[in-house]
Design an enzyme around this catalytic site. Structure first.
Site, PDB file in Angstrom:
ATOM      1  N   PRO A   2     -18.652  54.340  40.121  1.00  0.00           N
ATOM      2  CA  PRO A   2     -18.482  53.185  39.245  1.00  0.00           C
ATOM      3  C   PRO A   2     -17.389  53.386  38.222  1.00  0.00           C
ATOM      4  CG  PRO A   2     -20.788  54.022  39.541  1.00  0.00           C
ATOM      5  CD  PRO A   2     -20.032  54.953  40.102  1.00  0.00           C
ATOM      6  N   GLU A   3     -16.840  52.444  38.022  1.00  0.00           N
ATOM      7  CA  GLU A   3     -15.584  52.278  37.295  1.00  0.00           C
ATOM      8  C   GLU A   3     -16.032  52.046  35.776  1.00  0.00           C
ATOM      9  OE1 GLU A   3     -12.132  50.655  38.971  1.00  0.00           O
ATOM     10  OE2 GLU A   3     -12.543  51.206  41.100  1.00  0.00           O
ATOM     11  N   LYS A  50     -15.598  56.894  32.338  1.00  0.00           N
ATOM     12  CA  LYS A  50     -16.558  56.663  33.490  1.00  0.00           C
ATOM     13  C   LYS A  50     -17.909  57.535  33.036  1.00  0.00           C
ATOM     14  CE  LYS A  50     -13.055  56.003  36.975  1.00  0.00           C
ATOM     15  NZ  LYS A  50     -12.669  56.353  38.162  1.00  0.00           N
ATOM     16  N   ASN A 224     -10.230  53.381  41.530  1.00  0.00           N
ATOM     17  CA  ASN A 224      -9.344  52.767  42.650  1.00  0.00           C
ATOM     18  C   ASN A 224      -9.495  51.273  42.938  1.00  0.00           C
ATOM     19  OD1 ASN A 224      -7.826  53.680  44.773  1.00  0.00           O
ATOM     20  ND2 ASN A 224      -9.416  53.494  46.145  1.00  0.00           N
ATOM     21  N   ARG A 303      -6.424  58.868  47.762  1.00  0.00           N
ATOM     22  CA  ARG A 303      -7.381  57.751  47.562  1.00  0.00           C
ATOM     23  C   ARG A 303      -6.901  56.645  48.472  1.00  0.00           C
ATOM     24  NH1 ARG A 303     -10.500  57.647  43.257  1.00  0.00           N
ATOM     25  NH2 ARG A 303     -11.652  56.309  44.508  1.00  0.00           N
TER      26      ARG A 303
END
Length: 316
Positions: A2-3, A50, A224, A303
């Site tokens: 989760p961002e 985060k 991301n 990523r």
């Protein structure tokens, strides 16, 4: 994982329970003795990047200080342990938002991981893994069968039942006790104290811009999904060194980061899902085929990155 917008939503779910006493606990966490939380009062709930931070105190005695007194006590308690916030720059105030889970990837950068345990304190630091989430007054249910064909509900890491009869459930997360929130609000893209000047200086580094954006020291909460989307919105190739970009381009990229993150948060709180333009897509909104590759600093996590060669031309 989760961002920032998702974790801010989680914090808003916990806020109504602040001031209440834990009357029953449960969960599968092996690194945290969940019974330690029994009979404690949830005193505060904060989000930094985060990470979600929950403060617990003994239930006996007064409810606790006011919000202003709590902030002053935190500043005094943290001392040298908490980084200076620095001068405030231009900021974007977070807007209210809601959606429990979004597209995620299993990899995470080294700077996104929680710090090592520093001894028992009254703050519980919660760092969410892939598809990690918080639910209030409900449990997560299986939406599909697993590889064995079993319909098994996710197992919560922590369940907190409160005196009001409500409860909080935490999934796929790591929890550590700490003395205070280790965070720098000036680097949090959704904080009112976000410092644009510092962020722009970081973006000017001679590294691929997609590496810098995921550095949580400079862009706490930016993950991301946000990285992919804002690079497309700003029409910047992900491997472009920041030092080759004009200041106006970096300003525009920073504006895209703040606006996209704030709108995502707002949509979440309204129960609306995310509709990415390039993340995990095959074509950009203009119909151009997208490219996908794995990028990351040497010795660091890689990523997945999506970009449009036509809309985001490479800078030579």
């Amino acid at each position: 994982m989760p961002e920032g917008p998702s974790v801010r939503k989680f914090q808003l779910l916990t806020s109504p329970f602040v001031g209440q006493v834990v009357v029953k606990v449960g969960g599968s966490s092996q690194k945290l003795n969940v019974n330690d939380l029994n009979a404690l009062r949830l005193q505060d709930s904060q989000v930094h990047g985060k990470n979600l931070y929950l403060a617990f105190v003994t239930a006996e005695g007064p409810l606790g200080p006011t919000a202003e007194e709590t902030a002053l006590q935190r500043e005094a308690a943290c001392g040298a342990h908490c980084p200076a916030q620095g001068q405030q720059g231009q900021a974007a105030a977070p807007q209210p938002h809601s959606q429990d889970e979004e597209l995620q990837e299993p990899q995470h950068s080294r700077s996104e991981a929680p710090e090592a345990a520093e001894g028992r304190g009254n703050w519980l630091r919660i760092h969410f893994g892939m598809f990690g989430s918080v639910r209030a007054n409900e449990f997560s249910r299986a939406s599909r069968a697993n590889k064995r064909g079993d319909w098994k509900d996710p197992v919560p890491r922590l369940v907190l039942h409160f005196e009001s009869g409500g409860f909080l459930v935490f999934y796929n997360c790591r929890m550590l006790w700490c003395s205070c929130p280790r965070a720098d609000p000036a680097s949090d893209i959704l904080s009112v104290q976000f410092h644009r000047g510092r962020a722009l200086r970081a973006l000017c580094a001679p590294h691929p811009i997609c590496y810098t954006l995921l550095d949580q020291r400079h862009f706490s909460g930016l993950g991301n999904i946000i990285k992919n989307e804002i690079l497309y919105l700003a029409r910047i190739h992900p491997l472009t060194p920041g030092s080759l970009l004009a200041l106006s381009d970096l300003e525009h990229l920073l504006d895209c980061a703040i606006q996209f993150s704030s709108e995502w948060l707002h949509n979440k709180l309204r129960g609306q899902g995310l509709h990415p333009q390039v993340y995990q897509k095959e074509q950009c909104p203009l119909g151009h085929p997208l490219r996908k590759d794995t990028f990351g600093p040497s010795g660091g996590f890689k990523r997945l990155t999506w970009w449009c060669p036509q809309c985001q031309p490479e800078v030579l």
